[in-house]
Design an enzyme around this catalytic site. Sequence first.
Site, PDB file in Angstrom:
ATOM      1  N   ASP A 315      49.930  32.354  44.640  1.00  0.00           N
ATOM      2  CA  ASP A 315      50.363  33.606  45.269  1.00  0.00           C
ATOM      3  C   ASP A 315      49.242  34.179  46.121  1.00  0.00           C
ATOM      4  OD1 ASP A 315      52.594  33.207  43.694  1.00  0.00           O
ATOM      5  OD2 ASP A 315      52.022  34.702  42.193  1.00  0.00           O
ATOM      6  N   ALA A 316      48.020  34.112  45.610  1.00  0.00           N
ATOM      7  CA  ALA A 316      46.870  34.637  46.344  1.00  0.00           C
ATOM      8  C   ALA A 316      46.614  33.831  47.608  1.00  0.00           C
ATOM      9  CB  ALA A 316      45.634  34.631  45.450  1.00  0.00           C
TER      10      ALA A 316
END
Length: 361
Positions: A315-316
């Site tokens: 996600d990052a």
Amino acid sequence: MSDKPAEQNDSNKRIKRDIAEGILFGMGNPLLDILVSTDESFLEKYGLEANNAILAEDKHQSMYQEMSDMKNVEYIAGGATQNSMRVAQWIIKEPKRATFMGSVGEDVYSKILQTRAEDAGVVVRYQKQSNHPTGTCAVVVTNNGKCRSLVANLAAANHFNISHLENPENRALMEKAKFYYISGFFLTVSPESILKVGKHACEKDKMFCMNLSAPFLCEFFKDPMMQAFPYIDLIFGNETEAAKFSEIQGFGTTDIKEIALKTADLPKHNKDRQRIVVYTQGAENVILAKDGKITEFPVIKLSEEELIDTNGAGDAFVGGFLAQLVQGKSTEECIKCGIWAATEIIQRSGCSFPKDLQYPG
């Protein structure tokens, strides 16, 4: 005296003006993560696999309470797309550049999620469900932070419907954006909403991005995934998702570079924009397929002591990538920022970040 500093200052101002409010739009499942660090016996007890993501079944329901009773339990604002929006906002530093929509319950968990997202600068427009609680995701971390198993209990998140997008205020926010990102997990919830956004992006020549997100989606949600695929300008995934995607699509190869090229060549509606494919491989090189060519990008190596929790790394990475994409940066610079963001996040618990840290790129 040289004019160069003034030119640079003007350039910086121009870049900032280009990051318009609402330029980035995300849609997905907002979930409160229940995170514990434990051992493989816990995985075996509930029939889980390390580094996998699944939807909760009846046999998993008691797991949430067992985790909540553990001494080391943590509650973290989560949900793949919402995480990426928060990370993108963190790097951009200018509030209200990202908008997020998803479905939650009318409870304390949804208030926690909204507070965390808004603190990061994200504009949140939840669809509220009075008859369903906010969704949760069990995050089981094993092998000293190197592995994570995700079990999502969608609850209210599973009840998002297209009527929320058709609300005039929400539709205006969606149409205002220039870049769109939806995780593959949303294929299990509202494929029609994904198609609505994808078609809008295609008609207006805006960039539509998605993520394979989990191997089971490539297999059991193949039909809605492939209905959305012709609209996808940029697709993310990791090595296990890419392998399953290749198997289900009949690519006839396990070579991730070949898989990336074949993924890029799948049918696409907007012929003016060739599909870009970005596959991550944990501690191995990031693979980029663009314009019929493969480029590899080494990740930043960390020691075992520095690596705290790989949950949220993907996600990052997406959030870092999108933060540069909306600024018109090159794909190469987007990937470098994605790697930097993921490296920062895995040195902390959950998808969290030091608020004042600046991207050095």
